[in-house]
Write a protein that holds these residues in place. Structure first.
Motif, mmCIF file in Angstrom:
data_model
loop_
_atom_site.group_PDB
_atom_site.id
_atom_site.type_symbol
_atom_site.label_atom_id
_atom_site.label_comp_id
_atom_site.label_asym_id
_atom_site.label_seq_id
_atom_site.Cartn_x
_atom_site.Cartn_y
_atom_site.Cartn_z
ATOM 1 N N CYS A 89 4.723 3.865 0.914
ATOM 2 C CA CYS A 89 3.144 3.936 0.740
ATOM 3 C C CYS A 89 2.788 4.782 -0.755
ATOM 4 N N PRO A 90 3.484 4.961 -1.526
ATOM 5 C CA PRO A 90 3.198 5.632 -2.670
ATOM 6 C C PRO A 90 1.129 5.713 -2.922
ATOM 7 N N PRO A 91 0.697 6.850 -3.126
ATOM 8 C CA PRO A 91 -0.362 7.114 -3.236
ATOM 9 C C PRO A 91 -1.199 6.202 -4.848
ATOM 10 N N ASP A 92 -0.667 6.336 -6.140
ATOM 11 C CA ASP A 92 -0.799 5.998 -7.124
ATOM 12 C C ASP A 92 -0.965 4.589 -6.828
ATOM 13 N N ALA A 93 0.620 3.861 -6.786
ATOM 14 C CA ALA A 93 0.726 2.463 -6.096
ATOM 15 C C ALA A 93 -0.847 2.002 -5.190
ATOM 16 N N PHE A 94 -0.632 2.645 -4.063
ATOM 17 C CA PHE A 94 -1.834 1.764 -2.895
ATOM 18 C C PHE A 94 -2.988 1.474 -3.970
#
Length: 308
Positions: A89-94
């Motif tokens: 769960c990468p922060p930017d994508a989330f």
């Protein structure tokens, strides 16, 4: 002195507390002040009076402790001890998903980075996920991240349809259904107990589904029975201590490995020597920016309040 004694002495000298997850190697569990699941560890981190916290676990756990204790030193024996679920769960994508659904309450499983926690409304663990989801009014839509298997299980338990992030733990997805059924035939009358991070077809075979602490409590209530345990094999150490008369068998993984079980390579990166070294030298330290910390602490505190 052996390492165990040296660590015990250093703890006293430095007013340090050692918090360890159930998945740590037995020798680390033996020297820890507290061994538990993610909820218990978060609660202990929030209430400790120690000046220093040594977190024998993985990176996101130590980060959570730092968010709760900004003025204390938080150490992790090996900085490379990460988490496949948190990495999914990468922060930017989330952030893009959250921004695309501004009307949703965002519930994230504790197995995620501080940056992802900072994008959330409430944190949950496998111990309290059902309670946390039920705390949200039924007419309010929910994003649940990052574990899709836990999310599917909670959807089934609560009847709530949630927008699930497509993340998973490689350890809990490694169980082999064919090997599990074969093992069950070899041990007739045994009970399968499973962690809800496991895939649905594994959960369907289980007599009991719950967090690591919940699984231990379940075995304690049925002490004279035989159990096939579908979670990371490190739990067997504490479980056997608590219920010495129970027969415990690790659920088998797809791959052929020496333990014939599912182990987390990240959890096993911490060793007693690394624990001693980090306590002695007070490094590596976990740092979280104040901007992220101020945002991340709010959903963690909401979880702790709801879990009382």
């Amino acid at each position: 002195m052996d390492l165990h004694q040296k660590i015990t002495e250093l703890k006293k000298q430095k007013n340090a507390v050692i918090l360890a997850h159930y998945y740590q190697v037995p020798e680390i569990q033996e020297v820890a002040d507290y061994v538990g699941d993610s909820l218990g560890l978060s609660q202990k981190a929030a209430e400790t009076d120690a000046e220093m916290i040594v977190f024998a676990g993985v990176h996101f756990m130590a980060e959570t402790a730092k968010v709760l204790n900004p003025d204390k030193k938080v150490l992790l024996p090996d900085l490379m001890a990460g988490c496949s679920l948190a990495d999914s769960c990468p922060p930017d994508a989330f952030r893009k998903l959250v921004e695309a659904h501004p009307d949703h309450v965002v519930i994230t499983y504790v197995n995620c980075s501080a940056e992802v926690k900072a994008l959330s409304h409430i944190i949950c663990t496998s111990s309290n996920a059902e309670k946390i989801v039920n705390s949200v009014p039924k007419d309010v839509p929910i994003i649940f991240a990052p574990d899709k298997n836990l999310g599917k299980y909670i959807q089934k338990k609560t009847g709530r349809k949630m927008l699930l992030w497509d993340g998973a733990c490689i350890v809990h997805e490694a169980f082999s259904m064919d090997k599990l059924l074969k093992l069950y035939k070899e041990h007739p009358g045994s009970k399968i107990i499973a962690h809800p991070e496991s895939e649905s077809h594994i959960l369907e075979t289980a007599t009991y589904i719950g967090s690591t602490a919940g699984m231990i409590d379940y075995v304690k209530k049925h002490p004279a029975e035989k159990f096939i345990v579908a979670t990371e094999a490190g739990i067997l150490h504490k479980m056997q201590q608590e219920v010495p008369q129970a027969v415990l068998i690790p659920a088998p993984a797809e791959e052929d490995n020496t333990c014939a079980c599912s182990e987390c390579a990240f959890m096993k990166m911490n060793t007693l020597q690394k624990l001693y070294d980090c306590l002695l030298h007070e490094t590596p330290q976990i740092e979280v920016s104040e901007e992220i910390r101020k945002k991340a602490i709010l959903p963690i505190e909401r979880m702790l309040e709801l879990s009382k």
